[in-house]
Write a protein that holds these residues in place. Structure first.
Motif, PDB file in Angstrom:
ATOM      1  N   ALA A  50       5.824  -4.378  57.400  1.00  0.00           N
ATOM      2  CA  ALA A  50       5.283  -5.614  56.825  1.00  0.00           C
ATOM      3  C   ALA A  50       3.783  -5.541  56.585  1.00  0.00           C
ATOM      4  CB  ALA A  50       5.606  -6.798  57.741  1.00  0.00           C
ATOM      5  N   HIS A  51       3.102  -4.622  57.276  1.00  0.00           N
ATOM      6  CA  HIS A  51       1.636  -4.564  57.185  1.00  0.00           C
ATOM      7  C   HIS A  51       1.141  -3.904  55.912  1.00  0.00           C
ATOM      8  CE1 HIS A  51       2.940  -4.311  61.462  1.00  0.00           C
ATOM      9  NE2 HIS A  51       2.100  -5.324  61.561  1.00  0.00           N
ATOM     10  N   GLY A  52       2.044  -3.187  55.210  1.00  0.00           N
ATOM     11  CA  GLY A  52       1.630  -2.480  54.007  1.00  0.00           C
ATOM     12  C   GLY A  52       1.143  -1.074  54.318  1.00  0.00           C
ATOM     13  N   VAL A  53       1.122  -0.229  53.296  1.00  0.00           N
ATOM     14  CA  VAL A  53       0.736   1.175  53.478  1.00  0.00           C
ATOM     15  C   VAL A  53      -0.235   1.590  52.384  1.00  0.00           C
ATOM     16  CG1 VAL A  53       2.886   1.845  54.622  1.00  0.00           C
ATOM     17  CG2 VAL A  53       2.739   1.977  52.123  1.00  0.00           C
ATOM     18  N   PRO A  54      -1.068   2.603  52.656  1.00  0.00           N
ATOM     19  CA  PRO A  54      -1.911   3.160  51.597  1.00  0.00           C
ATOM     20  C   PRO A  54      -1.056   3.746  50.478  1.00  0.00           C
ATOM     21  CG  PRO A  54      -2.621   3.925  53.776  1.00  0.00           C
ATOM     22  CD  PRO A  54      -1.304   3.237  53.970  1.00  0.00           C
ATOM     23  N   LYS A  55      -1.611   3.826  49.278  1.00  0.00           N
ATOM     24  CA  LYS A  55      -0.861   4.355  48.134  1.00  0.00           C
ATOM     25  C   LYS A  55      -0.398   5.796  48.350  1.00  0.00           C
ATOM     26  CE  LYS A  55      -2.187   1.663  44.115  1.00  0.00           C
ATOM     27  NZ  LYS A  55      -2.855   1.655  42.804  1.00  0.00           N
ATOM     28  N   ALA A  56      -1.111   6.530  49.182  1.00  0.00           N
ATOM     29  CA  ALA A  56      -0.741   7.919  49.423  1.00  0.00           C
ATOM     30  C   ALA A  56       0.610   8.042  50.115  1.00  0.00           C
ATOM     31  CB  ALA A  56      -1.819   8.597  50.284  1.00  0.00           C
ATOM     32  N   GLY A 109       7.111 -13.709  56.227  1.00  0.00           N
ATOM     33  CA  GLY A 109       6.947 -12.282  56.023  1.00  0.00           C
ATOM     34  C   GLY A 109       7.613 -11.461  57.112  1.00  0.00           C
ATOM     35  N   VAL A 110       7.542 -11.947  58.355  1.00  0.00           N
ATOM     36  CA  VAL A 110       8.180 -11.253  59.475  1.00  0.00           C
ATOM     37  C   VAL A 110       9.702 -11.350  59.355  1.00  0.00           C
ATOM     38  CG1 VAL A 110       8.590 -11.398  61.973  1.00  0.00           C
ATOM     39  CG2 VAL A 110       6.246 -11.390  61.072  1.00  0.00           C
ATOM     40  N   VAL A 111      10.197 -12.541  59.027  1.00  0.00           N
ATOM     41  CA  VAL A 111      11.643 -12.706  58.839  1.00  0.00           C
ATOM     42  C   VAL A 111      12.140 -11.734  57.769  1.00  0.00           C
ATOM     43  CG1 VAL A 111      13.438 -14.296  58.031  1.00  0.00           C
ATOM     44  CG2 VAL A 111      11.695 -15.095  59.645  1.00  0.00           C
ATOM     45  N   ARG A 112      11.416 -11.655  56.663  1.00  0.00           N
ATOM     46  CA  ARG A 112      11.804 -10.754  55.567  1.00  0.00           C
ATOM     47  C   ARG A 112      11.811  -9.306  56.034  1.00  0.00           C
ATOM     48  NH1 ARG A 112       8.768  -7.859  51.642  1.00  0.00           N
ATOM     49  NH2 ARG A 112       9.707  -7.767  49.567  1.00  0.00           N
ATOM     50  N   ALA A 113      10.806  -8.899  56.798  1.00  0.00           N
ATOM     51  CA  ALA A 113      10.707  -7.508  57.238  1.00  0.00           C
ATOM     52  C   ALA A 113      11.854  -7.140  58.178  1.00  0.00           C
ATOM     53  CB  ALA A 113       9.360  -7.275  57.921  1.00  0.00           C
TER      54      ALA A 113
END
Length: 318
Positions: A80-86, A20-24
């Motif tokens: 990579a950690h993701g975000v809220p939908k807002a 996941g880190v490599v991808r980010a």
């Protein structure tokens, strides 16, 4: 000049970057190649200062909030950690070109939380308050649909509305042992609670913790290479300590090591969090070589061959 003391280093494997880190990181670098500088990144792409500074030098601009970004046609990347939908919704309102570098294993947790909510379940999320991954997961659902617990004590204090309609999920970078205790407490209190189809804690977190456990009991000191705001790196240091290692240190760079603490040690273990690049491990090995007559042995506890494709926004251009 006095002779340097002999030291055996046990190098944990797996360690360092996960898929996941490599991808980010690749996402930011490919966006820079395709679109040119600048590209904007909401939040640190991964929790490592060396990585962030390296990408900043190439033209990435890191922001905490979208309102820090001017009107632009430059790409805006989610970490990579993701975000809220807002957050994507706000980006669409400003017509930003967005690229989502959320780790697929974090996205899996998001999707499962949504499924539970559609089925009328309240989601109990095991994680650390304030961590961006937790904020992203909780932000997938309306307020009140997700309840955060951090400890077994939090579980005992839970007063959910409907004990027959509960599900649990976890942050992907937690301590495997701590999480197991919390899950056991949840299932004791709420026998009908539904768990994930597959473990939420990611393969890389589990593998790195297992490697540290295998080494920590054999050494006089354990060095974990990683950032103080990196959840998985912090957990590795805790795992080493709980495994009986007398000295367990989390360091970002070789310059951070207090060599006086390591006087008299004969064996040292080294691991690295999933967002720590191998170049920093090599730097720390060089630091040890400057102070000791070093022999290095790699202790392999698992093999990893996981690869995640780039975000779909970049696939046609790769």
């Amino acid at each position: 000049m006095s002779e340097r003391p002999k030291l055996q280093i046990l190098l944990c494997a797996p360690r360092g970057f996960c898929a996941g880190v490599v991808r980010a990181i690749d996402t930011v670098e490919r966006a820079l190649e395709i679109y040119g500088a600048p590209v904007y990144v909401r939040h640190e792409i991964v929790h490592n200062r060396y990585v962030v500074d390296s990408l900043r030098a190439k033209g990435a601009i890191f922001v905490d909030h979208l309102d820090e970004i001017p009107d632009t046609e430059a790409p805006v990347i989610f970490s990579a950690h993701g975000v809220p939908k807002a957050v994507p919704a706000a980006a669409r309102q400003r017509n930003f070109l967005t690229i989502d570098a959320t780790c697929p294993l974090v996205t899996k947790v998001h999707r499962e939380a949504e499924i539970h909510a559609r089925r009328g379940r309240t989601v109990v999320l095991i994680g650390h308050a304030g961590h961006p991954e937790v904020e992203g997961t909780m932000g997938q659902l309306p307020a009140g649909a997700v309840v955060l617990v951090e400890t077994v004590d939090d579980v005992e204090k839970l007063t959910p509305l409907d004990e027959k309609n509960l599900a649990w999920a976890t942050q992907t970078t937690l301590s495997v042992d701590d999480t197991r205790e919390i899950v056991e407490a949840l299932t004791r209190r709420f026998p009908d609670i539904v768990g994930p189809h597959k473990e939420d804690i990611c393969y890389a977190t589990t593998n790195r913790q297992d490697a540290v456990k295998a080494v920590a009991a054999q050494v006089d000191a354990m060095i974990v290479v990683g950032a103080p705001n990196s959840s998985n790196s912090l957990r590795l240091r805790e795992v080493a300590e709980r495994s009986g290692c007398p000295i367990a240190l989390l360091v970002e760079r070789a310059a951070d090591i207090d060599w006086t603490m390591l006087q008299g040690v004969k064996r040292v273990g080294i691991s690295a969090g999933a967002s720590a690049p191998e170049v920093l491990v090599e730097e720390i090995l060089d630091g040890f070589r400057a102070h000791f007559d070093v022999a290095v042995e790699t202790v392999v506890t698992a093999q990893e061959g996981v690869h995640f494709p780039p975000p779909r926004e970049l696939r046609q251009r790769v």
